[in-house]
Motif scaffolding. Structure first.
Motif, PDB file in Angstrom:
ATOM      1  N   GLN A   2     -47.675 115.965  56.459  1.00 63.79           N
ATOM      2  CA  GLN A   2     -46.475 115.541  55.746  1.00 63.79           C
ATOM      3  C   GLN A   2     -45.469 116.685  55.644  1.00 63.79           C
ATOM      4  N   THR A   3     -44.209 116.310  55.615  1.00 68.70           N
ATOM      5  CA  THR A   3     -43.169 117.318  55.407  1.00 68.70           C
ATOM      6  C   THR A   3     -43.143 117.705  53.934  1.00 68.70           C
ATOM      7  N   GLU A   4     -42.513 118.836  53.652  1.00 70.59           N
ATOM      8  CA  GLU A   4     -42.413 119.286  52.271  1.00 70.59           C
ATOM      9  C   GLU A   4     -41.644 118.279  51.420  1.00 70.59           C
ATOM     10  N   THR A   5     -40.645 117.642  52.019  1.00 72.50           N
ATOM     11  CA  THR A   5     -39.859 116.634  51.303  1.00 72.50           C
ATOM     12  C   THR A   5     -40.736 115.446  50.911  1.00 72.50           C
ATOM     13  N   GLU A   9     -41.720 114.341  47.092  1.00 70.17           N
ATOM     14  CA  GLU A   9     -41.453 112.995  46.586  1.00 70.17           C
ATOM     15  C   GLU A   9     -42.732 112.343  46.065  1.00 70.17           C
ATOM     16  N   ARG A  10     -43.828 112.534  46.782  1.00 65.76           N
ATOM     17  CA  ARG A  10     -45.118 111.964  46.345  1.00 65.76           C
ATOM     18  C   ARG A  10     -45.535 112.582  45.005  1.00 65.76           C
ATOM     19  N   LEU A  11     -45.386 113.906  44.885  1.00 63.53           N
ATOM     20  CA  LEU A  11     -45.735 114.573  43.635  1.00 63.53           C
ATOM     21  C   LEU A  11     -44.836 114.119  42.491  1.00 63.53           C
ATOM     22  N   ARG A  12     -43.557 113.932  42.799  1.00 61.87           N
ATOM     23  CA  ARG A  12     -42.595 113.488  41.791  1.00 61.87           C
ATOM     24  C   ARG A  12     -43.025 112.129  41.211  1.00 61.87           C
ATOM     25  N   GLN A  13     -43.569 111.286  42.063  1.00 63.24           N
ATOM     26  CA  GLN A  13     -43.968 109.946  41.636  1.00 63.24           C
ATOM     27  C   GLN A  13     -45.330 109.915  40.944  1.00 63.24           C
ATOM     28  N   SER A  14     -46.218 110.835  41.320  1.00 60.75           N
ATOM     29  CA  SER A  14     -47.596 110.714  40.854  1.00 60.75           C
ATOM     30  C   SER A  14     -48.069 111.816  39.905  1.00 60.75           C
ATOM     31  N   ASN A  15     -47.311 112.897  39.770  1.00 56.91           N
ATOM     32  CA  ASN A  15     -47.809 114.044  39.019  1.00 56.91           C
ATOM     33  C   ASN A  15     -46.857 114.378  37.863  1.00 56.91           C
ATOM     34  N   THR A  16     -47.323 114.149  36.646  1.00 60.91           N
ATOM     35  CA  THR A  16     -46.466 114.404  35.476  1.00 60.91           C
ATOM     36  C   THR A  16     -46.178 115.889  35.300  1.00 60.91           C
ATOM     37  N   GLU A  17     -47.130 116.748  35.645  1.00 60.53           N
ATOM     38  CA  GLU A  17     -46.901 118.187  35.533  1.00 60.53           C
ATOM     39  C   GLU A  17     -45.765 118.615  36.475  1.00 60.53           C
ATOM     40  N   PHE A  18     -45.773 118.070  37.688  1.00 65.71           N
ATOM     41  CA  PHE A  18     -44.735 118.403  38.666  1.00 65.71           C
ATOM     42  C   PHE A  18     -43.363 117.972  38.142  1.00 65.71           C
ATOM     43  N   ARG A  19     -43.287 116.759  37.607  1.00 71.46           N
ATOM     44  CA  ARG A  19     -42.006 116.279  37.061  1.00 71.46           C
ATOM     45  C   ARG A  19     -41.538 117.157  35.908  1.00 71.46           C
ATOM     46  N   ALA A  20     -42.453 117.551  35.045  1.00 70.85           N
ATOM     47  CA  ALA A  20     -42.098 118.413  33.910  1.00 70.85           C
ATOM     48  C   ALA A  20     -41.604 119.778  34.395  1.00 70.85           C
ATOM     49  N   LEU A  21     -42.256 120.310  35.416  1.00 72.62           N
ATOM     50  CA  LEU A  21     -41.824 121.595  35.969  1.00 72.62           C
ATOM     51  C   LEU A  21     -40.434 121.491  36.592  1.00 72.62           C
ATOM     52  N   GLU A  22     -40.193 120.402  37.297  1.00 69.91           N
ATOM     53  CA  GLU A  22     -38.866 120.203  37.886  1.00 69.91           C
ATOM     54  C   GLU A  22     -37.787 120.083  36.808  1.00 69.91           C
ATOM     55  N   GLU A  23     -38.081 119.324  35.770  1.00 66.77           N
ATOM     56  CA  GLU A  23     -37.123 119.176  34.670  1.00 66.77           C
ATOM     57  C   GLU A  23     -36.855 120.521  34.002  1.00 66.77           C
ATOM     58  N   SER A  24     -37.902 121.286  33.796  1.00 66.83           N
ATOM     59  CA  SER A  24     -37.754 122.608  33.192  1.00 66.83           C
ATOM     60  C   SER A  24     -36.915 123.512  34.084  1.00 66.83           C
ATOM     61  N   HIS A  25     -37.166 123.456  35.371  1.00 68.65           N
ATOM     62  CA  HIS A  25     -36.414 124.278  36.320  1.00 68.65           C
ATOM     63  C   HIS A  25     -34.924 123.926  36.281  1.00 68.65           C
ATOM     64  N   HIS A  26     -34.614 122.637  36.237  1.00 64.96           N
ATOM     65  CA  HIS A  26     -33.213 122.208  36.174  1.00 64.96           C
ATOM     66  C   HIS A  26     -32.561 122.627  34.860  1.00 64.96           C
ATOM     67  N   ALA A  64     -44.005 125.446  43.782  1.00 68.25           N
ATOM     68  CA  ALA A  64     -44.404 125.763  45.163  1.00 68.25           C
ATOM     69  C   ALA A  64     -45.914 125.715  45.320  1.00 68.25           C
ATOM     70  N   GLU A  65     -46.633 126.190  44.316  1.00 69.35           N
ATOM     71  CA  GLU A  65     -48.097 126.167  44.364  1.00 69.35           C
ATOM     72  C   GLU A  65     -48.619 124.730  44.389  1.00 69.35           C
ATOM     73  N   ARG A  68     -48.040 123.450  47.875  1.00 65.69           N
ATOM     74  CA  ARG A  68     -49.014 124.041  48.809  1.00 65.69           C
ATOM     75  C   ARG A  68     -50.386 123.402  48.654  1.00 65.69           C
ATOM     76  N   SER A  69     -50.807 123.198  47.407  1.00 68.84           N
ATOM     77  CA  SER A  69     -52.151 122.652  47.197  1.00 68.84           C
ATOM     78  C   SER A  69     -52.239 121.166  47.564  1.00 68.84           C
ATOM     79  N   SER A  70     -51.088 120.522  47.709  1.00 68.15           N
ATOM     80  CA  SER A  70     -51.082 119.090  48.072  1.00 68.15           C
ATOM     81  C   SER A  70     -51.068 118.868  49.579  1.00 68.15           C
ATOM     82  N   ARG A  71     -50.961 119.922  50.329  1.00 68.19           N
ATOM     83  CA  ARG A  71     -50.905 119.762  51.809  1.00 68.19           C
ATOM     84  C   ARG A  71     -52.243 119.444  52.381  1.00 68.19           C
TER      85      ARG A  71
END
Length: 71
Positions: A2-5, A9-26, A64-65, A68-71
């Motif tokens: 899979q591409t990084e994009t 997108e898969r993490l954004r839909q399935s992982n609450t930690e990832f979404r929280a990290l993205e929101e925090s980053h923004h 990023a981690e 990477r771990s989702s690849r």
């Protein structure tokens, strides 16, 4: 593979930690942008700016981690 994009997108839909990290980053990015609009920063604002930059970088590293771990 899979591409990084696609992974992002898969993490954004399935992982609450990832979404929280993205929101925090923004949020951190917006706070830094507000500080950078000022021509002169007080010493306290300079310290805050450095703290926000470090927190933003740490958040980006965690994102990023997860990618990477989702690849």
């Amino acid at each position: 593979m899979q591409t990084e994009t696609a992974i992002t997108e898969r993490l954004r839909q399935s992982n609450t930690e990832f979404r929280a990290l993205e929101e925090s980053h923004h949020r951190l990015d917006a706070e830094l942008a507000d500080l950078q609009k000022r021509h002169v920063l007080t010493p306290a604002e300079e310290v805050l700016k450095k703290q926000l930059q470090k927190e933003k970088l740490a958040t980006k590293d965690k994102i990023a981690e997860l990618i990477r771990s989702s690849r």
